[in-house]
Structure formats: C-alpha cells, structure tokens
Design a protein around this motif. Sequence first.
Motif, PDB file in Angstrom:
ATOM      1  N   SER A   1     -25.069 -90.906  16.466  1.00  0.00           N
ATOM      2  CA  SER A   1     -24.632 -91.963  17.061  1.00  0.00           C
ATOM      3  C   SER A   1     -25.325 -93.305  17.316  1.00  0.00           C
ATOM      4  N   VAL A   2     -26.962 -93.174  16.824  1.00  0.00           N
ATOM      5  CA  VAL A   2     -28.334 -94.343  16.174  1.00  0.00           C
ATOM      6  C   VAL A   2     -27.234 -94.570  15.058  1.00  0.00           C
ATOM      7  N   LYS A   3     -26.264 -93.880  14.517  1.00  0.00           N
ATOM      8  CA  LYS A   3     -26.127 -94.543  12.739  1.00  0.00           C
ATOM      9  C   LYS A   3     -24.970 -95.637  13.091  1.00  0.00           C
ATOM     10  N   LYS A   4     -24.090 -94.935  14.199  1.00  0.00           N
ATOM     11  CA  LYS A   4     -23.157 -95.805  14.733  1.00  0.00           C
ATOM     12  C   LYS A   4     -23.507 -97.313  15.097  1.00  0.00           C
ATOM     13  N   TYR A   5     -24.532 -97.123  15.645  1.00  0.00           N
ATOM     14  CA  TYR A   5     -24.724 -98.087  16.632  1.00  0.00           C
ATOM     15  C   TYR A   5     -25.996 -99.396  16.133  1.00  0.00           C
ATOM     16  N   PHE A   6     -26.537 -98.111  14.675  1.00  0.00           N
ATOM     17  CA  PHE A   6     -26.626 -99.125  14.273  1.00  0.00           C
ATOM     18  C   PHE A   6     -25.976-100.089  12.915  1.00  0.00           C
TER      19      PHE A   6
END
Length: 188
Positions: free
Chosen positions: A143-148
Amino acid sequence: MPILVQRCLLQVCITLALYIKISHPICLFQGSKVNYQNMNFLCKMGASFPQQCLRERTDFKFPMEITKVRQRNATMMIHELLRQIFHLFSKNLPESVWNASCIEKFQNGIHQQIEELETCLVEELSKGRNSSRTGVLNSTTLSVKKYFRRITNFLEDKQYSHCSWEAVRMEVRTCFIFIDCLMRKHMA
C-alpha cells in the motif's frame, strides 16, 4: 591505584569498547529528533504554499493501515516510508525555486535515517525479531508503494511543475507526522 595500573585498565576498556562497537552493530536510530529536523528542512525548502497552486492539491490517499502496524514491525515501516521519500526527492526537483541548501540537508538527513534504520533492522533480525514478514506487513508495504506510485504519477502528469511539487511537499509533511507516530510506537 598506581598510574601504570590505571593506564592498563584504560587501554583494556578502550579495546573492549572498540571491539564491541566493531563486532556488534548498535541501533543508533535518533528517531524523533532527526525526523523533526528533516520535516523542518522540508518546510524551509520553499515558502508557504503558493496561492496559485491551490488547484493542484489532491488526495493521494495515504495508506491509513500504517497506523495498525505492530510495534515490532514499526522499524520496517519507517524504513520503507523513508526509502520512498528519499527516492521521490532524488529527481526532478524544482531547484530553481526551492532552497538548494535545505534540499541537500533534507536528502542527507533522510539518507542518514535510512542507514541508521538498516543497522537497527540487521540488529533486530539477528536477535530473532521481525524474522517473518506477516501478511499484514506485506500488504501495508505494498500500500505504501502504491501510495508513492500515485504521487510519482501525479508529478509526471503535471510534468514536475512547481505547483505539483508544492502539493507533494505538503503531502510528505503528512508522511512525517505518521513516521513520528510509528517512532513513538517503536520506542514504546
């Protein structure tokens, strides 16, 4: 105590201290202090949010599941957030508009935090902590990677304009607030 004995004792203590320092990585993560300094450099990079950029504001949908990360996984999550921030602020910055000295100090501060956290992660793994990544942690990391990725796509769509960077700078301030929360969880 005779001076010769004191000198020998001092040499033994120094030798032991150096041996321990070299042979055992020590988690020296300075946490909140460095996080505050980095947030301060982020704020000082540019002026206050420009009025002409108000229409560039967007909801990047910060992954709130970060708040549910367990204490033992907080270090990994802080590390991932900082890695993503460092990567984001490593290219196509509006250097003609932002304070170059603050940009450099910000990048160096983030890099220092990442290195400190890597030492901490190695130490935690050697002690048997965080030995297995849970499904929740893997999901949160994704989710963090998708956010960035959404942030990067936004910058690309806006051709890395000054206003798009200002919107991202505001968003990254939010990241630092959550990093601070994770640090408090980590230190608890």
